[in-house]
Design an enzyme around this catalytic site. Structure first.
Site, PDB file in Angstrom:
ATOM      1  N   HIS A 191      -1.747  -7.832   2.096  1.00  0.00           N
ATOM      2  CA  HIS A 191      -1.786  -8.353   3.473  1.00  0.00           C
ATOM      3  C   HIS A 191      -3.041  -7.927   4.221  1.00  0.00           C
ATOM      4  O   HIS A 191      -3.297  -8.394   5.333  1.00  0.00           O
ATOM      5  CB  HIS A 191      -0.509  -8.007   4.243  1.00  0.00           C
ATOM      6  N   CYS A 239       2.155   6.629  21.407  1.00  0.00           N
ATOM      7  CA  CYS A 239       2.890   6.971  22.620  1.00  0.00           C
ATOM      8  C   CYS A 239       3.995   7.964  22.267  1.00  0.00           C
ATOM      9  O   CYS A 239       4.689   7.791  21.280  1.00  0.00           O
ATOM     10  CB  CYS A 239       3.499   5.681  23.146  1.00  0.00           C
ATOM     11  N   ASN A 292      -8.897   3.475   8.159  1.00  0.00           N
ATOM     12  CA  ASN A 292      -8.338   2.319   8.864  1.00  0.00           C
ATOM     13  C   ASN A 292      -8.675   2.315  10.354  1.00  0.00           C
ATOM     14  O   ASN A 292      -8.735   1.262  10.972  1.00  0.00           O
ATOM     15  CB  ASN A 292      -6.817   2.253   8.661  1.00  0.00           C
ATOM     16  N   GLY A 300       0.807  -1.222   0.000  1.00  0.00           N
ATOM     17  CA  GLY A 300       0.000   0.000   0.000  1.00  0.00           C
ATOM     18  C   GLY A 300       0.841   1.273   0.000  1.00  0.00           C
ATOM     19  O   GLY A 300       0.572   2.213  -0.746  1.00  0.00           O
ATOM     20  N   THR A 301       1.859   1.296   0.822  1.00  0.00           N
ATOM     21  CA  THR A 301       2.660   2.523   0.946  1.00  0.00           C
ATOM     22  C   THR A 301       3.320   2.884  -0.384  1.00  0.00           C
ATOM     23  O   THR A 301       3.281   4.047  -0.817  1.00  0.00           O
ATOM     24  CB  THR A 301       3.729   2.341   2.048  1.00  0.00           C
ATOM     25  N   THR A 358      13.079  -6.998 -10.194  1.00  0.00           N
ATOM     26  CA  THR A 358      12.621  -8.385 -10.395  1.00  0.00           C
ATOM     27  C   THR A 358      11.391  -8.648  -9.543  1.00  0.00           C
ATOM     28  O   THR A 358      11.355  -8.312  -8.357  1.00  0.00           O
ATOM     29  CB  THR A 358      13.757  -9.369 -10.028  1.00  0.00           C
ATOM     30  N   SER A 377      -3.439  -3.436  -1.089  1.00  0.00           N
ATOM     31  CA  SER A 377      -2.345  -4.159  -0.435  1.00  0.00           C
ATOM     32  C   SER A 377      -2.808  -5.566  -0.049  1.00  0.00           C
ATOM     33  O   SER A 377      -3.842  -5.727   0.600  1.00  0.00           O
ATOM     34  CB  SER A 377      -1.945  -3.375   0.822  1.00  0.00           C
ATOM     35  N   GLN A 425      -7.906  -0.468   2.670  1.00  0.00           N
ATOM     36  CA  GLN A 425      -8.770  -1.138   3.656  1.00  0.00           C
ATOM     37  C   GLN A 425     -10.000  -1.788   3.015  1.00  0.00           C
ATOM     38  O   GLN A 425     -10.766  -2.446   3.722  1.00  0.00           O
ATOM     39  CB  GLN A 425      -9.232  -0.130   4.728  1.00  0.00           C
TER      40      GLN A 425
HETATM   41  C1  LIG Z   1      -5.552   3.077   4.633  1.00  0.00           C
HETATM   42  C2  LIG Z   1      -4.167   2.556   4.495  1.00  0.00           C
HETATM   43  N1  LIG Z   1      -3.383   3.025   3.506  1.00  0.00           N
HETATM   44  C3  LIG Z   1      -2.134   2.574   3.321  1.00  0.00           C
HETATM   45  C4  LIG Z   1      -1.591   1.608   4.142  1.00  0.00           C
HETATM   46  C5  LIG Z   1      -0.192   1.116   3.910  1.00  0.00           C
HETATM   47  O1  LIG Z   1      -0.217  -0.188   3.377  1.00  0.00           O
HETATM   48  P1  LIG Z   1       1.042  -1.189   3.523  1.00  0.00           P
HETATM   49  O2  LIG Z   1       1.072  -1.647   4.941  1.00  0.00           O
HETATM   50  O3  LIG Z   1       0.755  -2.310   2.568  1.00  0.00           O
HETATM   51  O4  LIG Z   1       2.255  -0.409   3.125  1.00  0.00           O
HETATM   52  C6  LIG Z   1      -2.367   1.102   5.194  1.00  0.00           C
HETATM   53  C7  LIG Z   1      -1.804   0.108   6.135  1.00  0.00           C
HETATM   54  O5  LIG Z   1      -2.165   0.037   7.282  1.00  0.00           O
HETATM   55  C8  LIG Z   1      -3.696   1.584   5.363  1.00  0.00           C
HETATM   56  O6  LIG Z   1      -4.484   1.128   6.342  1.00  0.00           O
END
Ligand SMILES: Cc1ncc(COP(=O)(O)O)c(C=O)c1O
Length: 399
Positions: A209, A333, A159, A80-81, A245, A207, A187
């Site tokens: 996972h 925190c 999220n 996702g990032t 790759t 993403s 999400q």
């Molecule tokens: C809304 C949202 N965007 C982006 C991400 C980032 O995804 P990744 O963990 O696959 O980099 C997350 C991960 O928690 C997310 O909840």
């Protein structure tokens, strides 16, 4: 109190699926099989390479089918990032004459921190607000978008709260301005029905996972006609949009997860929602001084964010973790104590509840037994957490 040790491992009650999900057995099997035997480089001209390339193609088709997209419009990334970064950088290049963008006030840190970086590069970024239920204030967003806006980026679902944003309504506003529209659907893809069409985003991140696939793999949907300037330069993989790759085992695992999600979500989502509602009602009936966020909003079926009055969320999370209960908090925190989440602040959650937010997020692996276990233990845990106000009084979870 039960403590984890080698002979008595704690039974994990995993209710943190918005953070990540357990890979399904089919996914684990696929990843293991590909890792062990299909080690060819998909770019190689020999039979081992061709087999690996076939696996990548098949996975891409499966992911594309999940969101009703043409396979060639999916760029596979490391998650996702990376997808968010690729999308937003592409959006800034799509309209180089424009230096303005609009996001919501409750975006994930991948969008927020990239936008902070863009500000240092001369971009003006405005944030559209949300109401007390966490719903996007679409009128507010519409007032911020101008003919100078390069891109708009919003979540599909938040999220922390699970609140779903009206992507189609926003798409109409964005389209009339000529800006590029990115949707962070990390999400939602693989969890609820998501289809790309003329009413969706130009770019959409997801993403694996988050839907029982492997970590470190995800993708970006790119509408035909939107050009992508790669973040990673090197080989010609992903049609010159993302060099490197391919992570063949991960991609194959994502394909399997996508297929399972497509075929099972209509069946499992009502079950997940029923368990979430059982948890939510159980919390509301056991505590007077609690607020569950987004109950009146369109919300993901798996998420219940409960804010306990005058509770240090970190303390409660640690006490829960000692019993094997895994959940999370948007609060972070810091040296000065607990920092409230920007999402809860944007929603105007009142001060006594701001630092006591616990997010429970379920999946198809959640059970009624897990939910009842949590409900049975919570009153005692909340009472104990109420006596712990500073992080210094806590024994951190051992790692
Ligand atoms: C809304 C949202 N965007 C982006 C991400 C980032 O995804 P990744 O963990 O696959 O980099 C997350 C991960 O928690 C997310 O909840």
């Amino acid at each position: 109190m039960p403590k984890e040790d080698r002979e008595h491992p704690l039974q994990i009650r995993y209710l943190d699926n918005n953070a990540t999900t357990r890979p399904s057995d089919e996914v684990v099997e696929a990843v293991r099989g590909v890792l062990a035997t299909e080690y060819g480089n998909p770019s190689s001209m020999h039979v081992a390479g061709a087999r690996a390339a076939t696996l990548v193609d098949e996975a891409r088709r499966r992911v594309a089918r999940l969101i009703s997209a043409p396979p060639e419009q999916i760029v596979v990334t490391s998650g996702g990032t990376e997808s968010v970064n690729l999308a937003i950088r592409a959006a800034t290049h799509a309209r180089p004459d424009r230096r303005h963008a609009v996001i919501s006030a409750v975006e994930h840190s991948s969008v927020r921190r990239l936008c902070r970086q863009l500000r240092t590069e001369g971009f003006q970024i405005d944030e559209a607000g949300v109401d007390s239920e966490g719903r996007l204030r679409v009128d507010n967003l519409a007032g911020l978008v101008t003919d100078q806006t390069a891109f708009v980026s919003i979540l599909h679902a938040n999220n922390e709260t699970g609140v779903v944003f009206p992507v189609e309504e926003v798409a109409e506003i964005v389209r009339s301005s000529g800006a590029c529209f990115h949707v962070d659907a990390v999400q939602t893809v693989g969890r609820i029905s998501v289809c790309v069409n003329e009413k969706s985003g130009d770019l959409m991140s997801f993403s694996a996972h988050k839907f029982h696939g492997p970590k470190g793999v995800g993708g970006l949907y790119v509408r035909p006609g939107v050009s992508i300037k790669p973040l990673l330069i090197g080989g010609h993989q992903e049609r010159d949009r993302r060099a490197g790759t391919e992570n063949t085992p991960g991609i194959a695992g994502m394909g399997v997860a996508a297929e399972t999600a497509r075929l099972s979500m209509d069946r499992v989502n009502p079950q997940i929602a029923q368990l979430r509602d059982r948890l939510q009602q159980g919390i509301l009936s056991r505590f007077e001084r609690v607020r569950v966020l987004g109950t009146d909003a369109d919300r993901m079926p798996n998420t219940c964010n409960a804010c306990f009055e005058s509770i240090n969320a970190e303390a409660l999370l640690i006490l829960m973790s000692e019993l094997g209960i895994c959940a999370s908090s948007g609060a972070a925190c810091s040296s000065g104590g607990i920092e409230p989440s920007h999402v809860l602040e944007a929603m105007g959650v009142p001060e006594p509840y701001l630092r006591g937010s616990i997010r429970f997020s379920l999946s198809r692996y959640s059970t009624a037994e897990d939910v009842d276990f949590v409900l049975d233990r919570l009153p005692d845990l909340v009472s104990r957490a109420s006596k712990i106000q500073t992080s210094a009084q806590l024994t951190p979870v051992s790692r």
